[in-house]
Scaffold this motif. Sequence first.
Motif, PDB file in Angstrom:
ATOM      1  N   ASP A 115     -16.592  74.092   1.975  1.00  0.00           N
ATOM      2  CA  ASP A 115     -17.388  74.418   0.366  1.00  0.00           C
ATOM      3  C   ASP A 115     -16.505  75.613  -0.308  1.00  0.00           C
ATOM      4  N   LEU A 116     -16.791  75.508  -1.548  1.00  0.00           N
ATOM      5  CA  LEU A 116     -16.011  76.546  -2.363  1.00  0.00           C
ATOM      6  C   LEU A 116     -17.061  77.258  -3.378  1.00  0.00           C
ATOM      7  N   GLU A 117     -17.080  78.395  -3.292  1.00  0.00           N
ATOM      8  CA  GLU A 117     -17.739  79.039  -4.477  1.00  0.00           C
ATOM      9  C   GLU A 117     -16.640  79.785  -5.495  1.00  0.00           C
ATOM     10  N   MET A 118     -16.830  79.459  -6.796  1.00  0.00           N
ATOM     11  CA  MET A 118     -15.633  79.749  -7.842  1.00  0.00           C
ATOM     12  C   MET A 118     -16.349  80.263  -8.875  1.00  0.00           C
ATOM     13  N   THR A 146      -6.199  85.161   1.092  1.00  0.00           N
ATOM     14  CA  THR A 146      -6.446  86.036   2.571  1.00  0.00           C
ATOM     15  C   THR A 146      -7.277  84.907   3.264  1.00  0.00           C
ATOM     16  N   SER A 147      -6.794  84.415   4.423  1.00  0.00           N
ATOM     17  CA  SER A 147      -7.325  83.563   5.255  1.00  0.00           C
ATOM     18  C   SER A 147      -7.910  84.278   6.474  1.00  0.00           C
ATOM     19  N   ARG A 192      -9.986  83.201   0.815  1.00  0.00           N
ATOM     20  CA  ARG A 192     -10.010  84.011  -0.553  1.00  0.00           C
ATOM     21  C   ARG A 192      -9.021  84.081  -1.549  1.00  0.00           C
ATOM     22  N   TYR A 193      -9.037  83.348  -2.520  1.00  0.00           N
ATOM     23  CA  TYR A 193      -8.147  83.232  -3.586  1.00  0.00           C
ATOM     24  C   TYR A 193      -8.195  84.407  -4.494  1.00  0.00           C
ATOM     25  N   GLY A 247      -6.201  90.830  -7.946  1.00  0.00           N
ATOM     26  CA  GLY A 247      -7.268  91.688  -7.166  1.00  0.00           C
ATOM     27  C   GLY A 247      -8.835  91.035  -7.591  1.00  0.00           C
ATOM     28  N   GLU A 248      -8.800  89.961  -8.331  1.00  0.00           N
ATOM     29  CA  GLU A 248     -10.094  89.357  -8.538  1.00  0.00           C
ATOM     30  C   GLU A 248     -10.389  88.220  -8.024  1.00  0.00           C
ATOM     31  N   THR A 249     -11.394  87.971  -7.006  1.00  0.00           N
ATOM     32  CA  THR A 249     -11.482  86.678  -6.569  1.00  0.00           C
ATOM     33  C   THR A 249     -11.908  85.594  -7.367  1.00  0.00           C
ATOM     34  N   ARG A 250     -11.206  84.551  -7.236  1.00  0.00           N
ATOM     35  CA  ARG A 250     -11.536  83.214  -8.116  1.00  0.00           C
ATOM     36  C   ARG A 250     -12.313  82.324  -7.359  1.00  0.00           C
TER      37      ARG A 250
END
Length: 273
Positions: A83-86, A99-100, A123-124, A128-131
Amino acid sequence: MNEYEEWIGRKRRMHDIVSPRLAEHYAVTLDEILAEGPELPGIQWCLSPDALPPADLGRDGHPKTGLFLPKLPLPRRMWASGDLEMTGGLCLGDKVTRTSTITDISFKTGRTGDLGFVTVEHRYAVSGETRINERQMIVYRDDPSPDAPAPTPPQADIWQVVHKAQVKTNPTLLFRYSALTFNGHRIHYDHPYATGVEGYAGLVVHGPLQATWLQNVATTVLGRTPRSFTYRGMAPLICGATAIVEARGNGKELELRVRNGQGNFVTMQASAT
């Protein structure tokens, strides 16, 4: 489980860029199913692939377990669910840090034998901002017994769809996606291995490629990158079949699926909001 506890929390950080070459090759591989707009849904799975020398590869062409992922006593790897939150998608020129982190390892016995589950969170981030925050489930299992009957895939019921697309799968498509992702898994190009060792009916269409189709269809229907996207593999999609990619819903909450047009069974299902 004590021998695997030291793997929990293990991290790896990698960097990549959505280059013009990658974006162009991604677009022509997806062809007409690619959503319009500057964002490239699903391209995160093409970034920062493992690139190891031959001595560090397992029998299946993947990196050996015991390097970053734990060495489980089960030989077959499957890209099962996630699952992804974007907060937004990735675009041409983005410099991406992934970062895995290994967050869980578990085992259970299913109808087909012993199963091992490894959960990895990715985390992509751009500047510095998580997308994208992704939780990925990888499943390991035994080699198939030659006497075991083939699993029965879930049949597709009738949907009132709001969007439908078709993809004719072929070895060239599989090669191109393997090249985009530097994926050496032999089930996607080595027919004798796929059928004789892992027990598939033919070459297997990549799980992340199917999830990419679904994410692009969701983006097309919603008119934006989904804020959440959940997927689960249901059955192998064998190369040569026509894949039917469908969505139903109200334009805010969607159910999606890939089904084999020849056998009318579901190979991957998803939801998006």
